[in-house]
Design a protein around this motif. Structure first.
Motif, short mmCIF file in Angstrom:
data_model
loop_
_atom_site.label_atom_id
_atom_site.label_comp_id
_atom_site.label_asym_id
_atom_site.label_seq_id
_atom_site.Cartn_x
_atom_site.Cartn_y
_atom_site.Cartn_z
N ARG A 17 0.96 -1.21 -0.05
CA ARG A 17 -0.06 0.00 -0.12
C ARG A 17 0.85 1.43 0.01
NH1 ARG A 17 -5.71 -0.59 2.12
NH2 ARG A 17 -6.20 -2.84 1.70
N ILE A 18 2.11 1.18 0.55
CA ILE A 18 2.81 2.28 0.63
C ILE A 18 3.60 2.37 -0.71
CG2 ILE A 18 5.05 3.20 1.85
CD1 ILE A 18 2.52 3.62 3.54
N GLU A 19 3.80 1.32 -1.23
CA GLU A 19 4.27 1.36 -2.70
C GLU A 19 3.29 2.11 -3.50
OE1 GLU A 19 4.85 -2.81 -3.39
OE2 GLU A 19 7.17 -2.78 -2.92
N TRP A 25 2.46 9.56 -5.67
CA TRP A 25 3.37 10.91 -5.80
C TRP A 25 4.18 11.04 -6.67
CZ3 TRP A 25 4.37 9.89 0.23
CH2 TRP A 25 3.15 10.46 1.08
N ARG A 26 4.83 9.61 -7.27
CA ARG A 26 5.94 9.72 -7.97
C ARG A 26 5.02 10.29 -9.58
NH1 ARG A 26 6.71 6.16 -11.64
NH2 ARG A 26 6.03 4.47 -10.40
N THR A 27 4.14 9.62 -9.95
CA THR A 27 3.16 10.09 -10.92
C THR A 27 2.67 11.38 -10.99
OG1 THR A 27 2.69 7.52 -11.50
CG2 THR A 27 1.41 9.26 -12.56
N VAL A 31 7.94 13.14 -7.92
CA VAL A 31 9.12 12.89 -6.87
C VAL A 31 9.84 11.45 -7.21
CG1 VAL A 31 7.76 13.91 -5.10
CG2 VAL A 31 7.67 11.68 -5.36
N SER A 32 10.96 11.55 -6.57
CA SER A 32 12.15 10.35 -6.75
C SER A 32 11.64 9.52 -5.82
CB SER A 32 13.41 10.75 -6.71
OG SER A 32 14.23 9.83 -6.58
N VAL A 33 11.52 8.32 -6.07
CA VAL A 33 11.00 7.11 -4.98
C VAL A 33 12.22 5.99 -5.23
CG1 VAL A 33 9.36 5.18 -4.58
CG2 VAL A 33 8.74 7.49 -5.45
N ALA A 34 12.79 5.78 -4.18
CA ALA A 34 13.94 4.72 -4.15
C ALA A 34 13.79 3.64 -2.98
CB ALA A 34 15.33 5.36 -3.99
N TRP A 35 13.54 2.35 -3.15
CA TRP A 35 13.33 1.51 -2.25
C TRP A 35 14.58 0.74 -1.58
CZ3 TRP A 35 9.02 0.53 0.66
CH2 TRP A 35 7.73 0.99 0.40
N SER A 39 11.88 0.00 3.26
CA SER A 39 11.88 1.77 3.55
C SER A 39 12.20 2.15 2.01
CB SER A 39 13.14 2.09 4.34
OG SER A 39 14.65 1.76 3.89
N VAL A 40 11.71 3.45 2.07
CA VAL A 40 11.59 4.05 0.75
C VAL A 40 11.84 5.58 1.14
CG1 VAL A 40 8.92 4.77 0.99
CG2 VAL A 40 10.16 4.69 -1.15
N LYS A 41 12.94 6.00 0.06
CA LYS A 41 13.34 7.45 0.18
C LYS A 41 12.59 8.29 -0.94
CE LYS A 41 16.87 10.67 1.08
NZ LYS A 41 16.91 11.16 2.09
N ILE A 42 12.12 9.46 -0.43
CA ILE A 42 11.30 10.04 -1.50
C ILE A 42 11.85 11.50 -1.24
CG2 ILE A 42 8.89 11.10 -1.93
CD1 ILE A 42 7.78 8.63 -0.16
N THR A 43 11.96 12.05 -2.54
CA THR A 43 12.76 13.38 -2.77
C THR A 43 12.20 14.10 -3.96
OG1 THR A 43 14.64 12.49 -4.00
CG2 THR A 43 15.06 12.79 -1.65
N GLY A 44 11.99 15.49 -3.74
CA GLY A 44 11.32 16.20 -4.85
C GLY A 44 10.48 17.25 -4.24
N LYS A 45 9.38 17.71 -4.85
CA LYS A 45 8.45 18.70 -4.42
C LYS A 45 7.19 17.89 -4.49
CE LYS A 45 10.19 22.89 -5.03
NZ LYS A 45 10.05 24.25 -5.62
N LEU A 46 6.44 17.94 -3.39
CA LEU A 46 5.02 17.33 -3.08
C LEU A 46 4.14 18.67 -2.95
CD1 LEU A 46 3.74 14.57 -2.84
CD2 LEU A 46 4.10 14.64 -0.45
N LYS A 47 3.35 18.70 -3.78
CA LYS A 47 2.28 19.80 -3.66
C LYS A 47 3.12 21.23 -3.44
CE LYS A 47 -2.01 18.52 -2.40
NZ LYS A 47 -3.36 18.87 -1.89
#
Length: 102
Positions: A17-19, A25-27, A31-35, A39-47
């Protein structure tokens, strides 16, 4: 900033579900998503807010830690993230229901 969200799913279901949430968010926001493991690292701009966060999937909790968006945006960012986590980790919602949240 740190958020913790309890869940009643298996670790595998919670991760799936987190995936889906990270993929949303990626779509939507690019944002960049790296599992790495659970755990997942999310970077970029969200809203429009810069995000540099790590989300850890545990047996009974999801722990999200990331950069603080600042005093003016903290409450809105926290409410948004808590709402998304609650929606995606709701065991009453099927995977088809989650697709409708996007």
């Amino acid at each position: 900033m740190k958020l913790e969200q309890a869940h009643s799913l298996s670790r595998e279901d919670a991760k799936r579900r987190i995936e889906k949430l990270a993929d949303y968010w990626r779509t939507k926001y690019g944002v960049s998503v790296a599992w790495t493991g659970d755990s997942v690292k999310i970077t970029g701009k969200l809203k429009g807010i810069a995000i540099d966060a790590k989300v850890q999937v545990n047996e009974r909790t999801i722990v999200a830690e990331g950069s603080d968006p600042g005093l003016l945006m903290r409450a809105a960012a926290t409410a948004y993230l808590k709402g998304k986590l609650a929606d995606y980790l709701d065991p009453r919602k099927s995977e088809a229901d989650l697709a409708k949240l996007a």
